[in-house]
Design a protein around this motif. Structure first.
Motif, PDB file in Angstrom:
ATOM      1  N   ILE A 227    -110.528 -40.138 -42.193  1.00 25.72           N
ATOM      2  CA  ILE A 227    -111.281 -39.594 -41.064  1.00 25.72           C
ATOM      3  C   ILE A 227    -111.740 -40.719 -40.152  1.00 25.72           C
ATOM      4  CG2 ILE A 227    -113.372 -38.366 -40.390  1.00 25.72           C
ATOM      5  CD1 ILE A 227    -113.157 -36.797 -43.044  1.00 25.72           C
ATOM      6  N   ASP A 228    -112.298 -41.753 -40.738  1.00 27.76           N
ATOM      7  CA  ASP A 228    -112.848 -42.862 -39.956  1.00 27.76           C
ATOM      8  C   ASP A 228    -111.766 -43.540 -39.123  1.00 27.76           C
ATOM      9  OD1 ASP A 228    -115.033 -44.383 -39.150  1.00 27.76           O
ATOM     10  OD2 ASP A 228    -114.768 -45.872 -40.733  1.00 27.76           O
ATOM     11  N   GLU A 229    -110.565 -43.648 -39.677  1.00 22.46           N
ATOM     12  CA  GLU A 229    -109.485 -44.355 -38.990  1.00 22.46           C
ATOM     13  C   GLU A 229    -108.742 -43.491 -37.980  1.00 22.46           C
ATOM     14  OE1 GLU A 229    -107.006 -45.759 -42.121  1.00 22.46           O
ATOM     15  OE2 GLU A 229    -108.559 -47.072 -42.980  1.00 22.46           O
ATOM     16  N   ASN A 230    -108.709 -42.188 -38.182  1.00 24.06           N
ATOM     17  CA  ASN A 230    -107.829 -41.337 -37.377  1.00 24.06           C
ATOM     18  C   ASN A 230    -108.547 -40.350 -36.457  1.00 24.06           C
ATOM     19  OD1 ASN A 230    -104.945 -41.906 -38.497  1.00 24.06           O
ATOM     20  ND2 ASN A 230    -106.240 -41.721 -40.313  1.00 24.06           N
ATOM     21  N   SER A 231    -109.767 -39.982 -36.773  1.00 23.41           N
ATOM     22  CA  SER A 231    -110.476 -39.020 -35.941  1.00 23.41           C
ATOM     23  C   SER A 231    -111.240 -39.737 -34.837  1.00 23.41           C
ATOM     24  CB  SER A 231    -111.431 -38.180 -36.796  1.00 23.41           C
ATOM     25  OG  SER A 231    -111.906 -37.063 -36.053  1.00 23.41           O
ATOM     26  N   ALA A 232    -111.817 -38.975 -33.932  1.00 23.32           N
ATOM     27  CA  ALA A 232    -112.590 -39.540 -32.817  1.00 23.32           C
ATOM     28  C   ALA A 232    -113.928 -38.823 -32.727  1.00 23.32           C
ATOM     29  CB  ALA A 232    -111.822 -39.393 -31.507  1.00 23.32           C
ATOM     30  N   PHE A 233    -114.962 -39.598 -32.393  1.00 25.21           N
ATOM     31  CA  PHE A 233    -116.318 -39.069 -32.278  1.00 25.21           C
ATOM     32  C   PHE A 233    -116.940 -39.641 -31.005  1.00 25.21           C
ATOM     33  CE2 PHE A 233    -115.169 -39.127 -36.725  1.00 25.21           C
ATOM     34  CZ  PHE A 233    -115.714 -37.972 -37.259  1.00 25.21           C
ATOM     35  N   PRO A 234    -116.531 -39.169 -29.840  1.00 20.92           N
ATOM     36  CA  PRO A 234    -117.037 -39.757 -28.600  1.00 20.92           C
ATOM     37  C   PRO A 234    -118.529 -39.520 -28.410  1.00 20.92           C
ATOM     38  CG  PRO A 234    -115.741 -37.775 -28.160  1.00 20.92           C
ATOM     39  CD  PRO A 234    -115.566 -38.086 -29.603  1.00 20.92           C
ATOM     40  N   ASN A 235    -119.200 -40.544 -27.896  1.00 21.75           N
ATOM     41  CA  ASN A 235    -120.591 -40.372 -27.490  1.00 21.75           C
ATOM     42  C   ASN A 235    -120.640 -39.536 -26.218  1.00 21.75           C
ATOM     43  OD1 ASN A 235    -122.037 -42.102 -29.456  1.00 21.75           O
ATOM     44  ND2 ASN A 235    -120.792 -43.727 -28.548  1.00 21.75           N
ATOM     45  N   VAL A 290    -117.406 -33.590 -14.673  1.00 19.90           N
ATOM     46  CA  VAL A 290    -117.805 -34.347 -15.860  1.00 19.90           C
ATOM     47  C   VAL A 290    -117.446 -35.815 -15.651  1.00 19.90           C
ATOM     48  CG1 VAL A 290    -117.482 -34.632 -18.350  1.00 19.90           C
ATOM     49  CG2 VAL A 290    -117.513 -32.342 -17.338  1.00 19.90           C
ATOM     50  N   THR A 291    -118.361 -36.700 -16.037  1.00 18.98           N
ATOM     51  CA  THR A 291    -118.111 -38.137 -15.941  1.00 18.98           C
ATOM     52  C   THR A 291    -117.486 -38.624 -17.243  1.00 18.98           C
ATOM     53  OG1 THR A 291    -119.986 -38.461 -14.446  1.00 18.98           O
ATOM     54  CG2 THR A 291    -119.159 -40.404 -15.606  1.00 18.98           C
ATOM     55  N   LEU A 292    -116.265 -39.115 -17.182  1.00 12.56           N
ATOM     56  CA  LEU A 292    -115.585 -39.732 -18.321  1.00 12.56           C
ATOM     57  C   LEU A 292    -115.709 -41.231 -18.163  1.00 12.56           C
ATOM     58  CD1 LEU A 292    -114.185 -37.911 -20.495  1.00 12.56           C
ATOM     59  CD2 LEU A 292    -114.324 -36.782 -18.258  1.00 12.56           C
ATOM     60  N   THR A 293    -116.266 -41.906 -19.162  1.00 13.94           N
ATOM     61  CA  THR A 293    -116.572 -43.327 -19.033  1.00 13.94           C
ATOM     62  C   THR A 293    -116.507 -43.994 -20.395  1.00 13.94           C
ATOM     63  OG1 THR A 293    -118.282 -44.909 -18.316  1.00 13.94           O
ATOM     64  CG2 THR A 293    -119.032 -42.843 -19.292  1.00 13.94           C
ATOM     65  N   HIS A 294    -116.529 -45.315 -20.385  1.00 11.89           N
ATOM     66  CA  HIS A 294    -116.651 -46.060 -21.640  1.00 11.89           C
ATOM     67  C   HIS A 294    -118.044 -46.663 -21.769  1.00 11.89           C
ATOM     68  CE1 HIS A 294    -112.536 -45.513 -22.906  1.00 11.89           C
ATOM     69  NE2 HIS A 294    -112.124 -45.827 -21.693  1.00 11.89           N
ATOM     70  N   ASP A 295    -118.972 -46.283 -20.886  1.00 12.76           N
ATOM     71  CA  ASP A 295    -120.353 -46.761 -20.957  1.00 12.76           C
ATOM     72  C   ASP A 295    -121.315 -45.579 -20.901  1.00 12.76           C
ATOM     73  OD1 ASP A 295    -122.656 -48.283 -20.989  1.00 12.76           O
ATOM     74  OD2 ASP A 295    -122.610 -48.693 -18.828  1.00 12.76           O
TER      75      ASP A 295
END
Length: 501
Positions: A227-235, A290-295
């Motif tokens: 799960i940790d390596e393959n899934s995603a948990f975006p903030n 929606v704002t898509l960002t890396h910050d």
């Protein structure tokens, strides 16, 4: 437009009745038969329907994302009542926008089913295993993540967490159901889905990852690694003021010509900022604002500290003085002065600007939103679960203020108001009904703190080591003693004339 009496009786909300609704009500332009699911949402309350579901609806209205419809789900027995109401109206929701200049209504329909609420969450797990599901999102409240208050990580001693670790195929929690579904997807060679928190927690994606992976590790370390390596948990950061649905909201809906048994009212503002980190695709959310960002961190820090922290500045005092709404607090000169001073001197100095706005400009927007008299957002709703909200929304500002050597007088006063509220009696003598999962313990400590104020800030599960700060604990004790001796308004009056530090 303003609600007016309709000559015709209100139309019962169902998909086959959409063409019969008043012309002033916006309705879906898409057909449910054109939709297929891509999202499972757990915790289908008012906020989700007024916020995330609305964004998906907007995409559908533009002829896009037809394979991203929503399946609703819950893991608690009390979710069954909402499920029954929504299924009876084909999972449609009336959104009533509360603008100071009038109200308007829009019916949305991106949700196409609501799963049964059952022990072991078999239906939920089965749906999440379906390869068509590429996002599982959650609104389970700030207090629903089973976090240890001091470490901020999963509290593995919680009864429900221990149960799910010992019975991974019959989970009680949303996180246990997610782990069970991901286990079956791995066994079936199906890619994992993205798991998206939509709760007001700073770093909510990282927190959710910790909960899911941490729970999986208790029973299946190999699965946890996968799960940790393959899934995603975006903030993510979410923002929209959505009051609880009252009889007044139902009446507004009827006056607009709709018979909706579960309408939702909301302010005329929305914001959603998401870290662009999805492992199985996503809808084109940027096309509907929606704002898509890396910050995400800067956006969420600004919102959680200024807006959510600001809510806590107002709500506890409002409960003590029996002021029923947040807008009522903002129109009280004493409370408004307290709100502005704490924000300007103890919160804003520790908040970074984000693209397009400064912290001062954002505070002005928040103050205007809070003062919207069309929003009957109750102080009781906002004060609920202070045991999660004070640590999450006010303590980060306290931490930065103490580290920089700046004033913490206003934050100490806010803590004193929370303590005074938890004593359970307003200054007019009326009772404050229990309003926190930890109410019994909080009330006991609040009453004991009347004689020994330091007992309150020594609650490490909420304050960590902050209670050991002489600056904070002495200010807190001073304010609490003054509140009990002279009243809350006396404390406000003394604070607002203190010179700026």
């Amino acid at each position: 437009m303003d609600p007016v009496a309709n000559a015709k009786p209100p139309v019962r909300l169902r998909r086959d009745n959409l063409s019969n609704l008043p012309a002033t009500v916006k309705v879906p332009t898409y057909q449910v038969t054109d939709l297929s699911p891509g999202i499972v949402h757990i915790g289908l309350g008012n906020f989700h329907r007024a916020h995330q579901a609305w964004y998906i609806h907007q995409l559908l209205q533009h002829g896009q994302a037809h394979d991203w419809a929503i399946i609703g789900a819950g893991v608690r027995s009390y979710d069954a009542e909402m499920r029954e109401r929504l299924l009876a109206q084909d999972c449609l929701t009336t959104l009533i926008e509360l603008d100071p200049h009038g109200i308007s209504a829009e019916v949305i329909g991106p949700m196409i089913d609501y799963l049964p609420i059952e022990a072991g969450n078999a239906a939920l797990i089965r749906q999440m295993v379906d390869p068509s599901i590429r996002i599982v999102s959650l609104t389970v409240t700030e207090g629903g993540y089973y976090l240890d208050a001091n470490s901020g990580i999963l509290d593995t001693d919680q009864e429900d967490i221990r149960h799910d670790a010992e019975n991974p195929n019959q989970p009680r929690t949303a996180f246990g159901a997610i782990v069970a579904a991901l286990k079956q997807r791995r066994a079936g060679g199906i890619k994992p889905f993205t798991t998206l928190s939509c709760d007001n927690l700073q770093g909510n994606g990282a927190i959710l990852r910790n909960c899911v992976v941490g729970l999986a590790r208790m029973s299946d370390p190999d699965l946890a690694d996968w799960i940790d390596e393959n899934s995603a948990f975006p903030n993510s950061m979410v923002d929209c003021i959505v009051p609880a649905t009252t009889d007044h909201v139902v009446s507004q809906c009827l006056a607009l010509g709709l018979d909706d048994r579960a309408p939702v009212s909301h302010e005329n503002f929305r914001q959603w900022v998401i870290e662009d980190d999805f492992c199985a695709g996503r809808p084109p959310l940027e096309q509907v604002g929606v704002t898509l960002t890396h910050d995400v961190h800067s956006y969420e820090a600004m919102k959680l500290r200024i807006l959510n922290g600001g809510h806590q500045l107002l709500a506890n005092f409002g409960e003590i003085l029996n002021i029923p709404t947040i807008s009522g607090c903002m129109h009280d000169p004493d409370i408004a002065a307290f709100f502005q001073k704490v924000q300007a001197e103890e919160i804003l100095p520790h908040v970074r600007a984000v693209p397009g706005t400064t912290s001062t400009e954002y505070l002005g927007l928040v103050a205007k939103r809070f003062a919207n008299t069309a929003i009957h957002d109750t102080t009781r709703r906002v004060a609920f679960d202070g045991s999660a909200r004070h640590p999450g929304f006010l303590l980060p500002s306290l931490r930065d203020a103490l580290a920089s050597g700046s004033s913490t007088n206003g934050l100490a006063l806010a803590a004193a108001f929370w303590c005074r509220m938890c004593a359970g009696v307003r200054e007019d003598g009326s009772e404050i009904a229990p309003n926190d999962p930890q109410w019994e313990s909080l009330q006991k400590t609040a009453l004991a703190s009347k004689a020994d104020p330091v007992l309150w800030v020594e609650q490490r599960q909420y304050y960590g080591d902050f209670g050991r700060s002489t600056q904070f604990s002495e200010a807190f004790a001073y304010w609490l003693n003054l509140i009990w001796a002279s009243g809350s308004r006396a404390a406000l009056a003394e604070y607002v004339v203190l010179p700026s530090c």
